[in-house]
Design a protein around this motif. Structure first.
Motif, short mmCIF file in Angstrom:
data_model
loop_
_atom_site.label_atom_id
_atom_site.label_comp_id
_atom_site.label_asym_id
_atom_site.label_seq_id
_atom_site.Cartn_x
_atom_site.Cartn_y
_atom_site.Cartn_z
N ILE A 1 0.85 -1.19 0.00
CA ILE A 1 0.00 0.00 0.00
C ILE A 1 0.88 1.24 0.00
O ILE A 1 1.90 1.30 0.71
CB ILE A 1 -0.93 0.04 1.22
N ASP A 2 0.50 2.23 -0.80
CA ASP A 2 1.25 3.47 -0.85
C ASP A 2 0.32 4.60 -1.27
O ASP A 2 -0.83 4.36 -1.67
CB ASP A 2 2.42 3.36 -1.84
N ALA B 1 -3.33 0.28 -3.90
CA ALA B 1 -3.00 -1.02 -3.29
C ALA B 1 -2.72 -2.04 -4.39
O ALA B 1 -3.47 -2.14 -5.36
CB ALA B 1 -4.15 -1.51 -2.41
N THR B 2 -1.64 -2.79 -4.21
CA THR B 2 -1.32 -3.91 -5.11
C THR B 2 -1.12 -5.16 -4.26
O THR B 2 -0.87 -5.08 -3.06
CB THR B 2 -0.04 -3.63 -5.93
N THR C 1 2.87 -4.48 3.47
CA THR C 1 4.10 -3.70 3.42
C THR C 1 3.75 -2.27 3.05
O THR C 1 3.05 -2.02 2.06
CB THR C 1 5.07 -4.27 2.37
N SER C 2 4.24 -1.32 3.85
CA SER C 2 3.93 0.08 3.61
C SER C 2 4.93 0.96 4.34
O SER C 2 5.77 0.47 5.10
CB SER C 2 2.51 0.42 4.07
N ASP C 3 4.80 2.26 4.12
CA ASP C 3 5.56 3.23 4.89
C ASP C 3 4.91 3.34 6.28
O ASP C 3 3.82 2.82 6.51
CB ASP C 3 5.56 4.58 4.17
N LEU D 1 -9.46 0.64 2.78
CA LEU D 1 -9.30 -0.78 3.06
C LEU D 1 -10.66 -1.47 3.21
O LEU D 1 -10.83 -2.62 2.78
CB LEU D 1 -8.47 -0.97 4.33
N ARG D 2 -11.61 -0.79 3.81
CA ARG D 2 -12.94 -1.39 3.93
C ARG D 2 -13.56 -1.63 2.55
O ARG D 2 -14.25 -2.63 2.33
CB ARG D 2 -13.85 -0.48 4.78
#
Length: 344
Positions: free
Chosen positions: A97-98, A118-119, A162-164, A147-148
């Motif tokens: 996610i970014d 999102a990928t 995985t994200s910041d 996300l929902r």
């Protein structure tokens, strides 16, 4: 037809003077474009001026409002169909996610908004772009709604995100995807750590931190992390403390097979996608509205997703099955700590 109207004679007391009429305007092009290249050019990041030149080469001397509306409607249909499609290729074991900052005109002024993207890797081992949305800020409310929406469309089976490090995003992950492990992007963390180190010491610190991720197994990774912290304590105590506190955040990848470590320990795969998006959005500069962002970025993502569908697998199904199995077995040694445990 170009040219002047026929001569007319203007009568003056001293005689007759021939006068040319005003030139005729060239005929406007018809309301429809039969060639899809102008629309494709928009997706490729071609400027408006170049699109107009391309249209002229195709025999279209000007673009009418109806033609622009037709092109926009085509992109809107593509983007909306892509954003609302069911996510039925799960389980999606790994999720990246970014957010990309974009400028948009709202209320008579230019403001920054964030395109949330999102990928993931689907059950077949192919990369898949799950969705895009636009939020005013990267706070918890924007991420929570994003996300929902993904879960409502069918997102399931996520073992690692995985994200910041955005607190709002972490809270949203814990709320919408309970029990899912979180990996802090090692690349973003590395840059953040170096801001706490004098410039003269940055090369040495970078080398030490990279050795953590060059180890052959999870135990060695954690042991090397402890050694690097010890090596920094004497002369760089602030950096040592920062690295020690980030241990579980940046080492969550070790709970999974080594074969996938390089793909899941950072957001670099997403960053390459972001670079392609920026190449197209930089041509626009300031978007006239949020819908325009979704129109262009959504259409670009749909095109990229089609390419990934035809590309080779990003991960093998056997590895993904093993990751699902590992993810369903709680660790007792601190590896693969979940969001809830981190916040406790």
């Amino acid at each position: 037809m170009f040219g002047f109207r026929s001569h007319r004679e203007h009568h003056e007391p001293v005689g007759h003077a021939p006068v040319q009429g005003p030139p005729r305007r060239p005929a406007r092009a018809g309301p429809q474009l039969t060639d899809s290249r102008p629309t494709t050019s928009c997706l490729l990041g071609v400027s408006t001026r170049r699109v107009e030149k391309l249209a002229a080469a195709l025999g279209v001397t000007s673009l009418s409002k109806s033609q622009v509306s037709l092109m926009a409607a085509e992109l809107d249909e593509m983007a909306e169909g892509f954003r609302s499609r069911p996510l039925d290729a799960g389980p999606y074991t790994f999720l990246w996610i970014d957010a990309l900052t974009q400028k948009v005109r709202e209320g008579g002024r230019t403001v920054n908004v964030h395109a949330l993207i999102a990928t993931a890797v689907n059950a077949g081992g192919k990369r898949e772009i799950l969705g895009i949305d636009v939020a005013s800020s990267e706070d918890g409310a924007g991420w929570l709604a994003f996300l929902r929406g993904l879960v409502a469309r069918g997102l399931s089976g996520v073992q690692l995100v995985t994200s910041d490090c955005h607190q709002g995003l972490r809270d949203a992950i814990a709320s919408v995807l309970p029990g899912t492990a979180w990996q802090r992007c090692r690349t973003h963390y590395h840059r953040n750590l170096l801001t706490r180190v004098p410039k003269s010491a940055q090369p040495r610190v970078s080398t030490l931190v990279r050795t953590i991720f060059e180890q052959p197994d999870a135990g060695s990774v954690r042991a090397q992390h402890a050694q690097v912290v010890t090596a920094l304590e004497a002369k760089l105590p602030q950096a040592a403390t920062h690295l020690d506190e980030a241990r579980d955040d940046i080492l969550a990848f070790t709970a999974f097979p080594r074969e996938v470590w390089r793909q899941i320990w950072s957001n670099n795969p997403q960053e390459r996608l972001n670079k392609e998006i920026r190449r197209r959005t930089d041509v626009v500069g300031i978007f006239p509205g949020r819908g325009a962002i979704i129109r262009l970025v959504g259409a670009v993502l749909a095109e990229q997703n089609d390419e990934w569908t035809e590309a080779r697998r990003y991960m093998g199904p056997e590895i993904l099955a093993a990751c699902q199995k590992n993810g369903n077995q709680p660790e007792t040694n601190g590896v693969g700590v979940t969001i809830e445990a981190i916040g406790a």
